[in-house]
Design a protein around this motif. Structure first.
Motif, short mmCIF file in Angstrom:
data_model
loop_
_atom_site.label_atom_id
_atom_site.label_comp_id
_atom_site.label_asym_id
_atom_site.label_seq_id
_atom_site.Cartn_x
_atom_site.Cartn_y
_atom_site.Cartn_z
N GLU A 1 42.22 49.72 44.52
CA GLU A 1 42.47 51.11 44.16
C GLU A 1 42.87 51.95 45.36
OE1 GLU A 1 38.74 52.09 42.46
OE2 GLU A 1 39.10 51.00 40.60
N GLY A 2 42.40 51.58 46.55
CA GLY A 2 42.75 52.30 47.75
C GLY A 2 41.85 53.47 48.07
N ILE A 3 40.81 53.70 47.26
CA ILE A 3 39.90 54.81 47.54
C ILE A 3 38.57 54.27 48.05
CG2 ILE A 3 40.99 56.38 45.90
CD1 ILE A 3 38.83 55.68 43.89
N ILE A 4 37.68 55.16 48.44
CA ILE A 4 36.38 54.78 48.97
C ILE A 4 35.39 54.71 47.81
CG2 ILE A 4 34.50 55.44 50.53
CD1 ILE A 4 36.66 56.99 52.14
N VAL B 1 47.63 54.71 47.40
CA VAL B 1 46.79 55.03 46.24
C VAL B 1 47.65 55.55 45.10
CG1 VAL B 1 44.98 56.56 45.37
CG2 VAL B 1 44.70 55.42 47.57
N ILE B 2 48.56 56.45 45.40
CA ILE B 2 49.42 57.02 44.38
C ILE B 2 50.23 55.94 43.69
CG2 ILE B 2 51.47 58.47 44.07
CD1 ILE B 2 50.19 60.36 46.18
N ASP B 3 50.73 54.98 44.48
CA ASP B 3 51.50 53.87 43.90
C ASP B 3 50.61 52.98 43.03
OD1 ASP B 3 53.86 52.03 43.74
OD2 ASP B 3 52.48 50.71 44.80
N LYS B 4 49.42 52.68 43.50
CA LYS B 4 48.54 51.77 42.77
C LYS B 4 48.04 52.38 41.47
CE LYS B 4 46.99 49.32 46.90
NZ LYS B 4 45.96 49.24 47.95
N VAL B 5 47.59 53.63 41.51
CA VAL B 5 47.07 54.21 40.28
C VAL B 5 48.17 54.42 39.25
CG1 VAL B 5 45.12 55.31 41.43
CG2 VAL B 5 47.22 56.62 41.08
N GLY B 6 49.40 54.61 39.73
CA GLY B 6 50.50 54.70 38.79
C GLY B 6 50.70 53.40 38.04
N ARG B 7 50.54 52.27 38.74
CA ARG B 7 50.66 50.98 38.06
C ARG B 7 49.44 50.67 37.22
NH1 ARG B 7 50.17 47.33 41.55
NH2 ARG B 7 50.15 48.45 43.55
N PHE B 8 48.25 50.94 37.76
CA PHE B 8 47.02 50.65 37.03
C PHE B 8 46.89 51.48 35.76
CE2 PHE B 8 44.83 49.35 41.21
CZ PHE B 8 45.20 48.03 41.02
N SER B 9 47.39 52.71 35.80
CA SER B 9 47.20 53.61 34.66
C SER B 9 47.92 53.12 33.42
CB SER B 9 47.68 55.02 35.00
OG SER B 9 49.08 55.04 35.17
N ALA B 10 48.93 52.26 33.63
CA ALA B 10 49.64 51.72 32.49
C ALA B 10 49.03 50.42 31.97
CB ALA B 10 51.10 51.46 32.87
N ALA B 11 48.04 49.91 32.71
CA ALA B 11 47.40 48.64 32.32
C ALA B 11 46.25 48.89 31.36
CB ALA B 11 46.89 47.93 33.57
N LYS B 12 45.76 47.81 30.73
CA LYS B 12 44.60 47.91 29.86
C LYS B 12 43.37 48.25 30.70
CE LYS B 12 46.32 44.56 26.51
NZ LYS B 12 46.05 43.26 25.84
N PRO B 13 42.45 49.03 30.15
CA PRO B 13 41.30 49.49 30.95
C PRO B 13 40.54 48.38 31.63
CG PRO B 13 41.38 50.67 28.87
CD PRO B 13 42.42 49.60 28.79
N GLU B 14 40.30 47.27 30.93
CA GLU B 14 39.44 46.26 31.54
C GLU B 14 40.19 45.38 32.51
OE1 GLU B 14 41.30 44.10 28.07
OE2 GLU B 14 40.69 46.12 28.61
N THR B 15 41.52 45.49 32.58
CA THR B 15 42.27 44.70 33.55
C THR B 15 42.90 45.59 34.62
OG1 THR B 15 44.27 44.81 32.19
CG2 THR B 15 42.83 42.92 31.85
N ALA B 16 42.56 46.86 34.60
CA ALA B 16 43.18 47.80 35.54
C ALA B 16 42.57 47.72 36.92
CB ALA B 16 43.07 49.22 35.01
#
Length: 436
Positions: free
Chosen positions: A317-320, A420-435
């Motif tokens: 995720e890139g965050i703490i 972080v901005i790049d990663k959450v943009g990709r993760f936000s389109a994924a299913k919750p349990e695989t994000a």
């Protein structure tokens, strides 16, 4: 630079004027996502120079600023309230409500990053030996919402707060996270609900032990099953809906700290101690990801289903991961902490290393009975006194406050970093349990 280090009356004017010049410059440029490389460099240079001034101003004036905002430390302002007061009293020190309202209409990638200025402010306030402890105390007080609901909960033993349902059965307060739309992933809304529930459980005199568990989900993959927590809601983060003050700082300094240290009650007889504390049990079904795993580090007893796992995917995720960098090494050792936080290792409940994170592992069918045995054990007369002494030994308030001072700043930087901005943009389109 020397102007902002002068006496306060002169320094606040100098800072306000410098910040106004930067705002005027930014207003001449397109919105962040439409700027050219040259325009981005121009904006960054101006913003960085103003931040240098803010940091220099706070190096000298933090305690004077805090005392003015809190009327000599007689008012107890929570982090969001303190930020609003600072914006009004010291123009240019932190963003105004109007500026933040504009930011909230933008996705994370399109923001100016004004919350970084809040991070600079809270780093200095929390690090101060005078202001820091006072702010920590303010965050331990019950929320107005909880105080409004307390009489009703005490009378009925039930409060449906939206994303959290609180029920009292016998002497046990049962907090159930019920965000089945996102597998109990946390956002600003859930932080408010769960802190309210924690306050109610601690303040109700009929409650002796508190239990946190995830509710039954409707998500296709987990339909009919309980889930503990999927961590931070990455879709909310991508959409600009995760706040530094109302989520990231409130979470750590608010309900998580209250689970560990109790809720501060003014009316309590001083000789008894300032806080009302109770033992806490957590029961993990399916998974405790990110923020869900962070929670377990402050509980007195943790049970888990045998098919569950734990992870802190900070590297992804890139965050703490909240205060996990502070607490996990103490609980599980430096090597496992680095594997989990830096390398994204998942720890399954049946692995030997899981016993460093949980106390009991049971088949799902046997988990309910094990939970009841656990909460009954923690009703012992000497539990509270020994719990307090164990917590004092494990984690001092001073050490935690110093950690949170740096966390406030570093997490604000991470929120607006390009990775972080790049990663959450990709993760936000994924299913919750695989994000994650």
């Amino acid at each position: 630079m020397q102007e902002v280090r002068a006496e306060l009356a002169h320094a606040r004017v100098a800072l306000a004027e410098a910040a106004a010049r930067t705002e005027k410059l930014l207003a001449t440029l397109p919105v962040p996502e439409q700027r050219t490389a040259e325009q981005r460099a121009t904006a960054a240079a101006a913003v960085d120079a103003t931040r240098d001034l803010r940091a220099a101003f706070l190096d000298i004036h933090t305690d004077a600023v805090y005392d003015e905002l809190t009327e000599g430390r007689t008012r107890h302002l929570r982090v969001a309230e303190l930020a609003r007061a600072a914006a009004a009293a010291f123009p240019g020190l932190v963003p105004t409500e109007e500026q933040l309202a504009i930011e909230r209409t933008r996705i994370q990638a399109a923001k100016e990053g004004l919350e970084i200025d809040q991070g600079i402010f809270f780093r200095q306030v929390l690090a101060s030996p005078q202001a820091g402890p006072h702010l920590m105390d303010a965050m331990l007080r019950p929320t107005p919402r909880a105080l409004d609901l307390l009489a009703g909960f005490s009378a009925t033993g039930r409060a449906d707060l939206g994303s959290v349902v609180l029920e009292r059965t016998g002497a046990v307060a049962r907090l159930t996270m019920v965000r089945d739309d996102c597998l109990n992933a946390e956002d600003n809304r859930q932080i408010d609900d769960i802190e309210t529930a924690v306050d109610l459980a601690l303040l109700d005199p009929a409650v002796e032990v508190c239990l946190l568990r995830g509710g039954v989900m409707t998500h296709p993959r987990y339909r009919g099953r309980r889930v503990f927590s999927a961590g931070i809601n990455l879709k909310s983060l991508h959409g600009g809906g995760i706040s530094l003050t109302d989520f990231l700082l409130r979470r750590e300094l608010g309900y998580i700290q209250k689970i560990l240290r109790g809720v501060l009650v003014e009316e309590r007889a001083a000789w008894r101690g300032r806080t009302v504390e109770k033992p806490w049990v957590a029961a993990v079904d399916a998974f405790a990801i990110g923020g869900g795993a962070q929670l377990l580090l402050v509980f007195d007893h943790v049970l888990a289903a045998s098919d569950s796992f734990f992870s802190l995917p900070a590297a992804e995720e890139g965050i703490i991961p909240g205060a996990s960098n502070f607490r996990l090494s103490r609980a599980a050792g430096s090597r496992l902490a680095r594997q989990v936080i830096l390398e994204g290792r998942r720890v399954w409940a049946t692995e030997p290393d899981a016993r460093l994170l949980v106390d009991e592992v049971h088949e799902s069918a046997a988990l309910d009975d094990a939970i009841e045995r656990s909460v009954e054990r923690l009703r012992g007369a000497a539990v509270l006194a020994n719990r307090r002494m164990l917590n004092l030994s494990d984690e001092s308030m001073v050490e935690f406050r110093h950690y949170m001072a740096e966390f406030a700043f570093q997490q604000a930087l991470r929120l607006y970093s390009s990775d972080v901005i790049d990663k959450v943009g990709r993760f936000s389109a994924a299913k919750p349990e695989t994000a994650r």
